[in-house]
Enzyme design. Sequence first.
Site, PDB file in Angstrom:
ATOM      1  N   ARG A 188       2.509  -0.767  11.145  1.00 50.71           N
ATOM      2  CA  ARG A 188       3.437  -0.966  12.020  1.00 50.71           C
ATOM      3  C   ARG A 188       3.810  -2.558  12.769  1.00 50.71           C
ATOM      4  O   ARG A 188       4.684  -2.598  12.871  1.00 50.71           O
ATOM      5  CB  ARG A 188       2.661  -0.109  12.606  1.00 50.71           C
ATOM      6  CG  ARG A 188       3.064   1.641  12.206  1.00 50.71           C
ATOM      7  CD  ARG A 188       2.165   2.963  13.932  1.00 50.71           C
ATOM      8  NE  ARG A 188       1.519   2.253  13.475  1.00 50.71           N
ATOM      9  CZ  ARG A 188       0.287   3.487  13.819  1.00 50.71           C
ATOM     10  NH1 ARG A 188       0.664   4.236  14.414  1.00 50.71           N
ATOM     11  NH2 ARG A 188      -1.130   3.371  13.496  1.00 50.71           N
ATOM     12  N   LYS A 243      -7.751   7.968  -1.007  1.00 50.27           N
ATOM     13  CA  LYS A 243      -8.832   8.763  -1.274  1.00 50.27           C
ATOM     14  C   LYS A 243      -9.031   9.933  -1.613  1.00 50.27           C
ATOM     15  O   LYS A 243      -9.665  10.442  -0.589  1.00 50.27           O
ATOM     16  CB  LYS A 243      -8.586   9.021   1.125  1.00 50.27           C
ATOM     17  CG  LYS A 243      -8.069   7.614   1.593  1.00 50.27           C
ATOM     18  CD  LYS A 243      -8.351   7.779   2.838  1.00 50.27           C
ATOM     19  CE  LYS A 243      -7.763   7.057   3.891  1.00 50.27           C
ATOM     20  NZ  LYS A 243      -6.193   6.285   4.186  1.00 50.27           N
ATOM     21  N   THR A 282     -10.970   3.723  10.446  1.00 50.07           N
ATOM     22  CA  THR A 282     -10.750   2.234  11.651  1.00 50.07           C
ATOM     23  C   THR A 282     -10.233   4.308  12.949  1.00 50.07           C
ATOM     24  O   THR A 282     -10.269   3.386  14.027  1.00 50.07           O
ATOM     25  CB  THR A 282     -10.195   1.776  11.311  1.00 50.07           C
ATOM     26  OG1 THR A 282      -8.238   2.334  11.077  1.00 50.07           O
ATOM     27  CG2 THR A 282     -10.068   0.633   9.975  1.00 50.07           C
ATOM     28  N   LYS A 323       0.669  -0.930   0.272  1.00 50.70           N
ATOM     29  CA  LYS A 323       0.467  -0.364  -0.083  1.00 50.70           C
ATOM     30  C   LYS A 323       1.069   1.684  -0.040  1.00 50.70           C
ATOM     31  O   LYS A 323       1.980   1.698   0.592  1.00 50.70           O
ATOM     32  CB  LYS A 323      -0.936  -0.002   1.235  1.00 50.70           C
ATOM     33  CG  LYS A 323      -1.904   0.905   1.223  1.00 50.70           C
ATOM     34  CD  LYS A 323      -2.791   1.678   2.308  1.00 50.70           C
ATOM     35  CE  LYS A 323      -1.989   2.092   3.430  1.00 50.70           C
ATOM     36  NZ  LYS A 323      -2.047   2.985   3.834  1.00 50.70           N
ATOM     37  N   ASP A 331      -3.496   3.818  -2.227  1.00 47.28           N
ATOM     38  CA  ASP A 331      -4.357   4.695  -1.309  1.00 47.28           C
ATOM     39  C   ASP A 331      -4.926   6.171  -1.353  1.00 47.28           C
ATOM     40  O   ASP A 331      -3.189   6.883   0.044  1.00 47.28           O
ATOM     41  CB  ASP A 331      -3.698   4.007  -0.064  1.00 47.28           C
ATOM     42  CG  ASP A 331      -4.618   3.837   1.116  1.00 47.28           C
ATOM     43  OD1 ASP A 331      -6.043   4.834   1.087  1.00 47.28           O
ATOM     44  OD2 ASP A 331      -4.480   4.536   2.952  1.00 47.28           O
ATOM     45  N   ASP A 336     -13.393  14.915  -4.187  1.00 48.87           N
ATOM     46  CA  ASP A 336     -13.953  16.117  -4.382  1.00 48.87           C
ATOM     47  C   ASP A 336     -14.803  16.152  -5.236  1.00 48.87           C
ATOM     48  O   ASP A 336     -16.019  14.887  -5.318  1.00 48.87           O
ATOM     49  CB  ASP A 336     -12.790  16.095  -5.190  1.00 48.87           C
ATOM     50  CG  ASP A 336     -11.859  17.816  -4.864  1.00 48.87           C
ATOM     51  OD1 ASP A 336     -13.275  18.367  -5.407  1.00 48.87           O
ATOM     52  OD2 ASP A 336     -11.236  18.174  -5.399  1.00 48.87           O
TER      53      ASP A 336
END
Length: 232
Positions: free
Chosen positions: A211, A61, A119, A32, A59, A64
């Site tokens: 992570r 997002k 999330t 990603k 990614d 608009d």
Amino acid sequence: MGKDVIVACDFAGKEQTLEFLSLFTDRKPFVKIGMELFYAEGPEIVREIKKRGHKIFLDLKLHDIPNTVKKSMAVLSRLDVDICNLHAAGTVRMMEAALEGLTREDGTRPLLIAVTQLTSTDQESMENDLLIHEPIDKVVMHYALNARNAGLDGVVCSPLEAEKVHSICGRDFLTVTPGVRFADGDIGDQKRVMTPAAAKEIGSDYIVVGRPITAADDPVAAYKRCCDEFIG
């Protein structure tokens, strides 16, 4: 595409990213590329990682007006990524326009998925900050249905919501779920989390893990553990 683990390469720049990816000499992880890395390095980092044999979830997002999103998706489609995304909150018309822009002249395109609620968002922050007073579960399902009706391939959602998304939108409607942590790991700033094994049980199609892999003492071993738990 079958089930897979997507590694979130949320690094500040090219050198750190390629150093990390060079650790993987056998299986090439699905990667990603998020806003931090893309804004730092631009489209060239996408081309470089693709050239190394990785599938890519870009990614960014998008959110608009429909015409701007359509034109932007047309540009992203030329990068040969495997998945793109946008915010479902941008309306059905925006999602339809995004699909139009993403589809190439030969009819091919990357998968397109919509973010329902991040999330890091919980019921309290949704109500207080966004003034959305419906239950978060109901909001996520409504956004997922909008995405399906717009012709999208799936949604980004919490693993806690994946099973219900499938029950409402169908098994072929993809669920891409961040917020995945090992049972013995730190949940960081995520609010709605689940282990890889539990995400497998409830039907997530892809899990996005950052992570717990990228900051691990042995990232390759952490990636293998994640694949073993989620894919089997």
